[in-house]
Design a protein around this motif. Structure first.
Motif, PDB file in Angstrom:
ATOM      1  N   LEU A 150       0.776  -1.018  -0.187  1.00  0.00           N
ATOM      2  CA  LEU A 150       0.000   0.566   0.265  1.00  0.00           C
ATOM      3  C   LEU A 150       1.442   1.317   0.287  1.00  0.00           C
ATOM      4  O   LEU A 150       0.649   2.499  -0.852  1.00  0.00           O
ATOM      5  N   PHE A 151       1.846   1.299   1.382  1.00  0.00           N
ATOM      6  CA  PHE A 151       3.016   2.413   1.420  1.00  0.00           C
ATOM      7  C   PHE A 151       3.509   2.882  -0.304  1.00  0.00           C
ATOM      8  O   PHE A 151       4.029   3.855  -0.583  1.00  0.00           O
ATOM      9  N   MET A 152       3.369   1.420  -0.571  1.00  0.00           N
ATOM     10  CA  MET A 152       4.575   1.819  -2.239  1.00  0.00           C
ATOM     11  C   MET A 152       3.522   2.315  -3.837  1.00  0.00           C
ATOM     12  O   MET A 152       4.337   3.312  -4.621  1.00  0.00           O
ATOM     13  N   LEU A 153       2.509   1.594  -3.558  1.00  0.00           N
ATOM     14  CA  LEU A 153       1.700   2.300  -4.412  1.00  0.00           C
ATOM     15  C   LEU A 153       1.076   3.365  -3.672  1.00  0.00           C
ATOM     16  O   LEU A 153       0.890   4.430  -5.332  1.00  0.00           O
ATOM     17  N   ILE A 154       0.713   4.261  -3.003  1.00  0.00           N
ATOM     18  CA  ILE A 154       0.557   5.865  -2.811  1.00  0.00           C
ATOM     19  C   ILE A 154       2.237   6.159  -3.045  1.00  0.00           C
ATOM     20  O   ILE A 154       1.955   7.489  -3.039  1.00  0.00           O
ATOM     21  N   GLU A 155       2.999   5.874  -2.866  1.00  0.00           N
ATOM     22  CA  GLU A 155       4.289   6.856  -2.163  1.00  0.00           C
ATOM     23  C   GLU A 155       5.097   7.017  -3.549  1.00  0.00           C
ATOM     24  O   GLU A 155       5.675   7.970  -3.624  1.00  0.00           O
ATOM     25  N   SER A 156       4.769   5.854  -4.372  1.00  0.00           N
ATOM     26  CA  SER A 156       5.824   6.098  -5.209  1.00  0.00           C
ATOM     27  C   SER A 156       5.382   7.289  -5.933  1.00  0.00           C
ATOM     28  O   SER A 156       3.970   7.648  -6.674  1.00  0.00           O
ATOM     29  N   GLY A 157       6.632   8.029  -6.761  1.00  0.00           N
ATOM     30  CA  GLY A 157       6.483   9.299  -7.525  1.00  0.00           C
ATOM     31  C   GLY A 157       7.182   8.664  -9.189  1.00  0.00           C
ATOM     32  O   GLY A 157       6.681   7.518  -9.538  1.00  0.00           O
ATOM     33  N   THR A 158       8.020   9.921  -9.398  1.00  0.00           N
ATOM     34  CA  THR A 158       9.046   9.788 -10.491  1.00  0.00           C
ATOM     35  C   THR A 158       9.403   8.647 -10.655  1.00  0.00           C
ATOM     36  O   THR A 158      10.085   8.420  -9.162  1.00  0.00           O
ATOM     37  N   ILE A 159      10.569   7.982 -11.260  1.00  0.00           N
ATOM     38  CA  ILE A 159      11.759   6.910 -10.853  1.00  0.00           C
ATOM     39  C   ILE A 159      12.757   7.546  -9.960  1.00  0.00           C
ATOM     40  O   ILE A 159      12.580   7.248  -9.283  1.00  0.00           O
ATOM     41  N   LYS A 160      13.341   8.758 -10.352  1.00  0.00           N
ATOM     42  CA  LYS A 160      14.082   9.506  -9.794  1.00  0.00           C
ATOM     43  C   LYS A 160      14.246   9.775  -8.272  1.00  0.00           C
ATOM     44  O   LYS A 160      14.455   9.244  -7.656  1.00  0.00           O
ATOM     45  N   GLN A 161      12.693  10.613  -7.993  1.00  0.00           N
ATOM     46  CA  GLN A 161      11.826  10.610  -6.492  1.00  0.00           C
ATOM     47  C   GLN A 161      12.320   9.731  -6.177  1.00  0.00           C
ATOM     48  O   GLN A 161      12.322   9.000  -4.999  1.00  0.00           O
TER      49      GLN A 161
ATOM     50  N   ILE B 144      14.976  -5.632   2.009  1.00  0.00           N
ATOM     51  CA  ILE B 144      14.899  -4.404   1.529  1.00  0.00           C
ATOM     52  C   ILE B 144      15.564  -4.080   0.740  1.00  0.00           C
ATOM     53  O   ILE B 144      15.044  -3.637  -0.683  1.00  0.00           O
ATOM     54  N   LEU B 145      16.697  -4.602  -0.305  1.00  0.00           N
ATOM     55  CA  LEU B 145      17.166  -5.130  -1.438  1.00  0.00           C
ATOM     56  C   LEU B 145      15.759  -5.405  -2.712  1.00  0.00           C
ATOM     57  O   LEU B 145      15.430  -4.360  -3.059  1.00  0.00           O
ATOM     58  N   GLY B 146      15.236  -6.221  -1.959  1.00  0.00           N
ATOM     59  CA  GLY B 146      13.814  -6.759  -3.320  1.00  0.00           C
ATOM     60  C   GLY B 146      12.789  -5.506  -2.536  1.00  0.00           C
ATOM     61  O   GLY B 146      12.226  -5.344  -3.788  1.00  0.00           O
ATOM     62  N   GLY B 147      12.310  -5.043  -1.391  1.00  0.00           N
ATOM     63  CA  GLY B 147      11.024  -3.996  -1.145  1.00  0.00           C
ATOM     64  C   GLY B 147      12.399  -3.271  -2.093  1.00  0.00           C
ATOM     65  O   GLY B 147      11.253  -2.316  -2.844  1.00  0.00           O
ATOM     66  N   TYR B 148      13.949  -2.396  -2.339  1.00  0.00           N
ATOM     67  CA  TYR B 148      13.389  -1.382  -2.995  1.00  0.00           C
ATOM     68  C   TYR B 148      13.298  -1.437  -4.933  1.00  0.00           C
ATOM     69  O   TYR B 148      13.248  -0.760  -5.028  1.00  0.00           O
ATOM     70  N   LEU B 149      13.665  -2.810  -5.164  1.00  0.00           N
ATOM     71  CA  LEU B 149      14.105  -3.258  -6.619  1.00  0.00           C
ATOM     72  C   LEU B 149      12.037  -2.996  -6.616  1.00  0.00           C
ATOM     73  O   LEU B 149      11.966  -2.092  -7.673  1.00  0.00           O
ATOM     74  N   LEU B 150      11.206  -3.579  -6.098  1.00  0.00           N
ATOM     75  CA  LEU B 150       9.651  -3.398  -6.010  1.00  0.00           C
ATOM     76  C   LEU B 150       9.391  -2.129  -6.475  1.00  0.00           C
ATOM     77  O   LEU B 150       8.629  -1.687  -7.252  1.00  0.00           O
ATOM     78  N   PHE B 151       9.711  -1.290  -5.603  1.00  0.00           N
ATOM     79  CA  PHE B 151       9.323  -0.181  -4.888  1.00  0.00           C
ATOM     80  C   PHE B 151       9.761   1.047  -6.214  1.00  0.00           C
ATOM     81  O   PHE B 151       9.013   2.205  -7.095  1.00  0.00           O
ATOM     82  N   VAL B 152      10.487   1.095  -6.787  1.00  0.00           N
ATOM     83  CA  VAL B 152      11.411   2.037  -8.063  1.00  0.00           C
ATOM     84  C   VAL B 152      10.512   1.083  -9.286  1.00  0.00           C
ATOM     85  O   VAL B 152      10.062   2.119 -10.156  1.00  0.00           O
ATOM     86  N   LEU B 153      10.692  -0.241  -9.595  1.00  0.00           N
ATOM     87  CA  LEU B 153       9.220  -0.570 -10.505  1.00  0.00           C
ATOM     88  C   LEU B 153       7.774  -0.402 -10.725  1.00  0.00           C
ATOM     89  O   LEU B 153       7.423   0.291 -11.478  1.00  0.00           O
ATOM     90  N   ILE B 154       7.448  -0.203  -9.564  1.00  0.00           N
ATOM     91  CA  ILE B 154       6.007  -0.007  -8.944  1.00  0.00           C
ATOM     92  C   ILE B 154       6.177   1.447  -9.865  1.00  0.00           C
ATOM     93  O   ILE B 154       5.224   2.344 -10.560  1.00  0.00           O
ATOM     94  N   ALA B 155       6.771   2.586  -8.937  1.00  0.00           N
ATOM     95  CA  ALA B 155       7.057   3.514 -10.152  1.00  0.00           C
ATOM     96  C   ALA B 155       7.438   3.539 -11.108  1.00  0.00           C
ATOM     97  O   ALA B 155       6.340   4.289 -12.212  1.00  0.00           O
ATOM     98  N   ALA B 156       7.818   3.110 -11.941  1.00  0.00           N
ATOM     99  CA  ALA B 156       8.580   3.080 -13.399  1.00  0.00           C
ATOM    100  C   ALA B 156       6.803   2.485 -14.087  1.00  0.00           C
ATOM    101  O   ALA B 156       6.085   3.051 -14.852  1.00  0.00           O
ATOM    102  N   ILE B 157       5.995   1.388 -13.627  1.00  0.00           N
ATOM    103  CA  ILE B 157       5.076   1.147 -13.575  1.00  0.00           C
ATOM    104  C   ILE B 157       4.419   2.072 -14.310  1.00  0.00           C
ATOM    105  O   ILE B 157       3.076   1.993 -14.944  1.00  0.00           O
ATOM    106  N   LYS B 158       4.136   2.785 -12.368  1.00  0.00           N
ATOM    107  CA  LYS B 158       3.106   3.718 -12.585  1.00  0.00           C
ATOM    108  C   LYS B 158       2.964   5.042 -13.975  1.00  0.00           C
ATOM    109  O   LYS B 158       2.828   5.406 -14.177  1.00  0.00           O
ATOM    110  N   GLU B 159       3.863   5.156 -13.835  1.00  0.00           N
ATOM    111  CA  GLU B 159       4.561   6.144 -15.023  1.00  0.00           C
ATOM    112  C   GLU B 159       3.819   6.189 -15.765  1.00  0.00           C
ATOM    113  O   GLU B 159       3.826   7.111 -17.047  1.00  0.00           O
ATOM    114  N   GLU B 160       4.170   4.532 -16.185  1.00  0.00           N
ATOM    115  CA  GLU B 160       4.170   3.924 -17.763  1.00  0.00           C
ATOM    116  C   GLU B 160       2.138   4.404 -17.934  1.00  0.00           C
ATOM    117  O   GLU B 160       1.931   4.639 -19.012  1.00  0.00           O
ATOM    118  N   ILE B 161       1.662   3.947 -16.626  1.00  0.00           N
ATOM    119  CA  ILE B 161       0.326   4.051 -16.907  1.00  0.00           C
ATOM    120  C   ILE B 161       0.123   5.355 -16.882  1.00  0.00           C
ATOM    121  O   ILE B 161      -1.326   4.911 -17.697  1.00  0.00           O
TER     122      ILE B 161
END
Lengths: 186, 188
Positions: free
Chosen positions: A29-40, A137-154
């Motif tokens: 949930l946190f990743m869904l709502i907190e993810s912004g641009t990939i850089k951020q 932590i590594l897995g969580g970080y990768l997923l967080f950035v990946l979710i941001a990338a998918i969100k941007e694409e959407i």
């Protein structure tokens, strides 16, 4: 050598098939709502995940030194470490403002509290805890950035408005989760 | 994506953790849903005694929420030992689920609508995952044993997939399509 192999397996499992966010849904949930641009998100993710790493180690130490009979106090310890983590992130300028009338840090509680609970359930020794924690932590970080990338694409896609929602993001995460299970099978 | 969400969509987000993790079967979903609603009611009651909404007041409420979820976890195991197999850590994690704190929010005043929608959703997702993933309902076999309609649904990707499909259906069925359009334009 045998020990190294066991730790490697624990690392890979914790990173992929037992990823804290994909397999245990912690912090999704946190990743869904907190993810912004990939850089951020990449910068934000470093702050969040390093904090989670430290409080996981802290929580593990505190619950390990606690006598066995005082195990029911573990949730209280994890709560205190969670509050510590949130305070650190607020000091870093994160988790400010509101989300649907609740403080912004409320959606992040699952990630902070849940990962510590996950560590406790694993009954890990120190090397195992460090290995699993690093992989989570590594897995969580990768997923967080990946979710941001998918969100941007959407958001920039030409899809109908109805598909520019969390449903598409959740479906994409489901596909990622299926991929992770596929890797486990291989 | 957070713009113009209906109560049902907000409920799906705020209650995402139990919705994904505590719906392996209908009984588990039912126990978790009832516990969540009761904890949310108690939090709403405690929140009445807190007039300010500084951070430490919220920490106090969250401490109460975690304690209550722990009490529920222990009480269910002690009072109904036969239900232990239907309980998992997600009952304990109700204390960190945003939805149970909605009664303490100043801006969201439709507390009972949130709880009703969450309860219905939990039952629906629990039933769907059990039927599709195991071919059973309330542990009663509906399909040939060992041949569930969609076996992969009982694993974690299935939970994501079912919740995403339900979310999409909710989006498609919403009455105010215009505001959805408007909200999406704002995103772009």
């Amino acid at each position: 050598m045998r020990k190294l192999s066991e730790l490697s397996r624990l690392f890979l499992n914790s990173l992929l098939s037992e990823n804290m966010s994909l397999a245990f849904f912690l912090g999704i949930l946190f990743m869904l709502i907190e993810s912004g641009t990939i850089k951020q998100t990449a910068i934000k993710g470093l702050k969040y995940m390093s904090t989670v790493f430290v409080i996981n180690v802290l929580g593990w130490f505190l619950h390990t030194i606690l006598p066995g009979g005082l195990d029911p106090l573990n949730p209280a310890i994890f709560f205190l470490t969670t509050v510590t983590g949130i305070t650190v992130l607020k000091y870093w300028g994160e988790l400010k403002g509101e989300w649907f009338g609740l403080p912004r840090f409320v959606p992040a509680l699952g990630l902070f509290f849940g990962t510590q609970l996950l560590m406790q359930k694993g009954s890990y020794t120190y090397p195992e805890m460090m290995t699993a924690n690093t992989a989570y932590i590594l897995g969580g970080y990768l997923l967080f950035v990946l979710i941001a990338a998918i969100k941007e694409e959407i958001i920039v896609s030409d899809a109908a408005p109805v598909f520019k929602s969390y449903s598409t993001l959740l479906a994409a995460i489901a596909m990622l989760a299926l991929g992770v299970i596929g890797i486990q099978i291989i | 994506m957070d713009k113009n969400l209906t109560i049902l969509e907000k409920v799906m987000l705020m209650g995402l953790l139990p919705l994904l993790g505590a719906t392996n079967n209908l009984k588990q979903a039912l126990i978790t849903a009832v516990s969540a609603v009761l904890i949310a009611l108690l939090i709403k009651f405690f929140a009445r005694f807190i007039s300010e909404r500084e951070d430490y007041h919220w920490y106090l409420l969250i401490g109460v929420g975690i304690t209550l979820s722990y009490i529920f976890y222990i009480a269910i195991i002690d009072l109904f030992p036969n239900l232990e197999v239907f309980i998992n850590n997600y009952l304990l994690l109700l204390g960190v689920t945003p939805l149970i704190y909605i009664g303490a929010s100043r801006s969201e005043n439709k507390f009972f609508s949130y709880q009703k929608d969450f309860f219905i959703l939990m039952i629906f997702v629990g039933a769907l995952l059990e039927v599709l993933g195991k071919g059973t309902i309330f542990s009663i076999q509906l399909t040939a044993a060992g041949y569930p309609p969609l076996g992969f649904v009982k694993d974690f990707p299935g939970a994501f997939l079912i919740v995403s499909i339900i979310y999409l259906l909710v989006e498609l069925l919403r009455k105010d399509k215009a505001s959805l359009q408007e909200g999406s334009e704002k995103i772009v």
